[in-house]
Design an enzyme around this catalytic site. Sequence first.
Site, mmCIF file in Angstrom:
data_model
loop_
_atom_site.group_PDB
_atom_site.id
_atom_site.type_symbol
_atom_site.label_atom_id
_atom_site.label_comp_id
_atom_site.label_asym_id
_atom_site.label_seq_id
_atom_site.Cartn_x
_atom_site.Cartn_y
_atom_site.Cartn_z
ATOM 1 N N LYS A 36 0.877 -1.179 0.000
ATOM 2 C CA LYS A 36 0.000 0.000 0.000
ATOM 3 C C LYS A 36 0.905 1.217 0.000
ATOM 4 C CE LYS A 36 -2.358 2.008 4.043
ATOM 5 N NZ LYS A 36 -3.333 1.702 5.120
ATOM 6 N N GLY A 67 -3.086 -0.744 10.515
ATOM 7 C CA GLY A 67 -2.009 -0.519 11.481
ATOM 8 C C GLY A 67 -1.929 0.946 11.863
#
Length: 376
Positions: free
Chosen positions: A162, A291
Amino acid sequence: MLKLVSVELREIRLPLIHYFETSFGRTTERRIILVRLESDDGVGLGECTAGEDPFYSSETTDTAWHVMSDFLIPLLLDRALESAAQVSDVFGPIRGNRMAKAALETAAWELEARRAGIPLWRHIGGERAEIACGVSIGIQESTEKLLEKVRKEVGDGYQRVKIKIKPGWEIEPLAAIRGEFPDLKLMADANSAFTLEDIPLFRRLDRFRLMMIEQPLAHDDIVDHAILQREIETPVCLDESIHHAEDARKAFEMGSCRIINVKLGRVGGYADAIRMNRYCLSAGLPIWCGGMLESGVGRAHNIAMSTLAGFVLPGDVSASARYYLEDTVRPPVRVTSRGTIPVPTGPGLGYEIDPERIARATVRTQLFSPEREKHA
Ligand code: OSB
Ligand code: MG
């Protein structure tokens, strides 16, 4: 029963190996609150995922410390709880502040699991022994620097990449990565940096065959995301907009997203993560674990959550060594060459904390106990 004899809050400072830049700013050092709950027969650990500044969410390290010490901890010490599953209901009267709540709630679940001698991931109903890992790469100074990072992560075996995007940093970096890695599982996270006026840009992104685009529009929106999703092929994934399982249902029913990033802190802990998991499985809505640049304690909680059946896509759960020279747990969280983390088999989180490392990083601690609450 879960009768607490003390709650310890501890702020640690951990410098990041490399700064992490998103559309809302740059982080160079984390200010993390660690929670330690103690009952007469066990201990449990939690980590608060609030950031240093109120840019990703309205919570910060300091607001979380305030809300925990002045409101949440007194509620917890005030009564004998039946189980960790009850903690989120006890916190019900307090609006929002989900990251503060989650730090305590997740610690209660860990205490229960550790006391029972079972892994936390089993205790929450997790079903997989190994989780799939992806990486989140911040905004870089140049496309060449970004490509170097992508090469390193792909070489290390991570299952998807990502990248963070913002206006002016989207087409070029994505085109460069696609040029070199035509089959890579690739996605982009905008952290709310765009508006519906950017629909033509998002249409151009369709050609990169991204797995998804994460939170392209406003942090508190699910209406415009539905409009955008109808205009593009790339699946929209929501992060900031989803605070609990009910939000997930509404967003899904409106067509605002086809995927959801679940963060333990953002949803207030395991009780809602478990509800989210159940709803998304029944709706056929894929979810994955996000996260927040966690230290080992929070990272280990993310690993546990990722074992729930609905977490079918690789998460932003990666090796400690990508963030910190020395983590709060030992051994540090490691990722296999297949881009996976084998789930620990020991009781509770299954990672030992490193008390010496934590002591060196500590800038303040506060201890709460039922007696002290009474005399306060
Ligand atoms: O939007 O997912 C996000 C980090 C801080 C705040 C928000 C986000 C992120 C990440 C990093 O993408 C994920 C990680 O590696 O911990
Ligand atoms: Mg995000």
